[in-house]
Write an enzyme that holds these catalytic residues in place. Structure first.
Site, PDB file in Angstrom:
ATOM      1  N   HIS A  40       0.869  -1.187   0.000  1.00 35.27           N
ATOM      2  CA  HIS A  40       0.000   0.000   0.000  1.00 35.27           C
ATOM      3  C   HIS A  40       0.908   1.240   0.000  1.00 35.27           C
ATOM      4  O   HIS A  40       0.945   1.990   0.976  1.00 35.27           O
ATOM      5  CB  HIS A  40      -0.910  -0.044   1.228  1.00 35.27           C
ATOM      6  N   GLN A  47      -0.411   4.826   0.970  1.00 35.72           N
ATOM      7  CA  GLN A  47      -0.626   5.023   2.402  1.00 35.72           C
ATOM      8  C   GLN A  47       0.679   5.384   3.090  1.00 35.72           C
ATOM      9  O   GLN A  47       0.717   6.217   3.997  1.00 35.72           O
ATOM     10  CB  GLN A  47      -1.222   3.752   3.009  1.00 35.72           C
ATOM     11  N   ASP A  95      -3.009  -2.156  12.175  1.00 32.90           N
ATOM     12  CA  ASP A  95      -3.939  -2.289  11.049  1.00 32.90           C
ATOM     13  C   ASP A  95      -4.957  -3.360  11.437  1.00 32.90           C
ATOM     14  O   ASP A  95      -4.764  -4.078  12.421  1.00 32.90           O
ATOM     15  CB  ASP A  95      -3.155  -2.688   9.778  1.00 32.90           C
TER      16      ASP A  95
HETATM   17  N1   CP Z   1      -6.510   3.346   4.091  1.00 34.30           N
HETATM   18  C1   CP Z   1      -7.197   3.111   2.974  1.00 34.30           C
HETATM   19  O1   CP Z   1      -6.620   2.764   1.914  1.00 34.30           O
HETATM   20  O2   CP Z   1      -8.524   3.361   3.066  1.00 34.30           O
HETATM   21  P1   CP Z   1      -9.608   2.959   1.997  1.00 34.30           P
HETATM   22  O3   CP Z   1      -9.653   1.452   1.935  1.00 34.30           O
HETATM   23  O4   CP Z   1     -10.895   3.561   2.499  1.00 34.30           O
HETATM   24  O5   CP Z   1      -9.212   3.524   0.660  1.00 34.30           O
END
Ligand code: CP
Length: 297
Positions: free
Chosen positions: A130, A133, A217
């Site tokens: 990710h 993020q 998380d």
């Molecule tokens: N943190 C995140 O990526 O949130 P969403 O899944 O809402 O995009």
């Protein structure tokens, strides 16, 4: 060669710092009502195989604020959902838009898309990584602590996409990472083998002790929701205000959200003064605006 952002290591540390500093600048300018049209006449296509609030809204709002346009594409409503090959979609969209963001259940789908794409592709989250993020998370840490280098970061939870991205980040941004996961939920060896400043520890308390930053998380990421054995395995991996007390007094708590209160966090800790989760989610907007500018200009 087309520059993609599929993982943090696609960019040099200097490029990543430049993007994050620009994100901080764009945030200040937005707060000062200074507008930019650096992505004027540019179109972002956003392919979401999985649900999203933050990623979708931050990219869509970010593109609008930079004078550009964005398209939300769900496989359910496009030919992707009816079996059109991903490579064909990539080549077609490259004739029509300027940049693509894709969230997929499998990192392989994103990598394959990028192989066929002659325009920049951004990883909007996969089962493995990710990176967007992480831009927001590192930006938040720098805003609060003034730096990221040599900080002690604790990751408590599932050794999944966020954990993998933090391992990547520890190498790129030179911080120490202590990871606490239940047995059987450690990050895959492919991520650990290139880790330079990462240590697996036995318990959340060990990870959090003396930390400058604590990250957690969800116990069950998208696609793993029905695995009841997970809840048992993660039972002692909750971040509470008491667990946070083991960190440095000026610790910052991060969570990419959405959060499950009563599971990975208790009822109160997201609203603790040491929590920066709301700022962190807002920083998705600013960091990604900087990323869009970087890839489009
Ligand atoms: N943190 C995140 O990526 O949130 P969403 O899944 O809402 O995009």
């Amino acid at each position: 060669m087309t520059q993609h952002f599929l993982r943090l290591s696609d960019f040099s540390p200097t490029e990543l710092h430049t993007i994050i500093q620009r994100g901080i600048e764009l945030k200040q300018q937005q707060q000062g009502n200074i507008a930019h049209e650096t992505c004027k006449r540019k179109t972002l296509a956003m392919i979401f195989e999985l649900s999203s609030t933050r990623t979708r809204v931050s990219f869509e709002a970010g593109m609008a604020q930079l004078g550009g346009h964005s398209l939300f594409l769900s496989p359910r409503d496009t030919q992707l959902g009816r079996g059109e090959p991903i490579g064909d979609t990539a080549r077609v969209l490259a004739k029509m838009v300027d940049i693509v963001m894709i969230r997929a259940a499998d990192q392989g789908t994103i990598d394959e898309y990028a192989r066929y794409s002659s325009i920049p592709v951004i990883n909007g989250m996969s089962n493995e990584l990710h990176p967007c993020q992480l831009l927001a998370d590192v930006m938040t840490i720098i805003e609060i602590h003034g730096k990221i280098e040599d900080l002690q970061v604790a990751f408590v939870g599932d050794g999944y996409n966020m954990c993998n991205s933090f391992i990547e980040a520890s190498r790129v941004f030179n911080f120490d990472l202590r990871i606490a996961t239940p047995k059987g939920y450690e990050p895959k060896p492919q991520f650990l083998q290139c880790a330079t400043r990462t240590q697996l520890v036995a318990s959340p308390n060990e990870a959090v002790a003396g930390a400058d930053v604590v990250v957690t998380d969800v116990w069950s990421s998208m696609g793993h929701e029905d695995q009841t054995e997970r809840k048992q395995a993660f039972e002692t991996f909750q971040i509470s205000t008491e667990v946070l007390d083991r960190a440095k007094p000026n610790v910052v708590l991060l969570h990419c959200l959405p959060a499950h209160r009563g599971e990975e966090v208790d009822e109160y800790v997201l609203d603790d003064p040491r929590s920066a989760v709301w700022e962190e989610s807002g920083n998705r907007l600013h960091a990604q605006k900087a990323l869009l500018e970087f890839l489009l200009n």
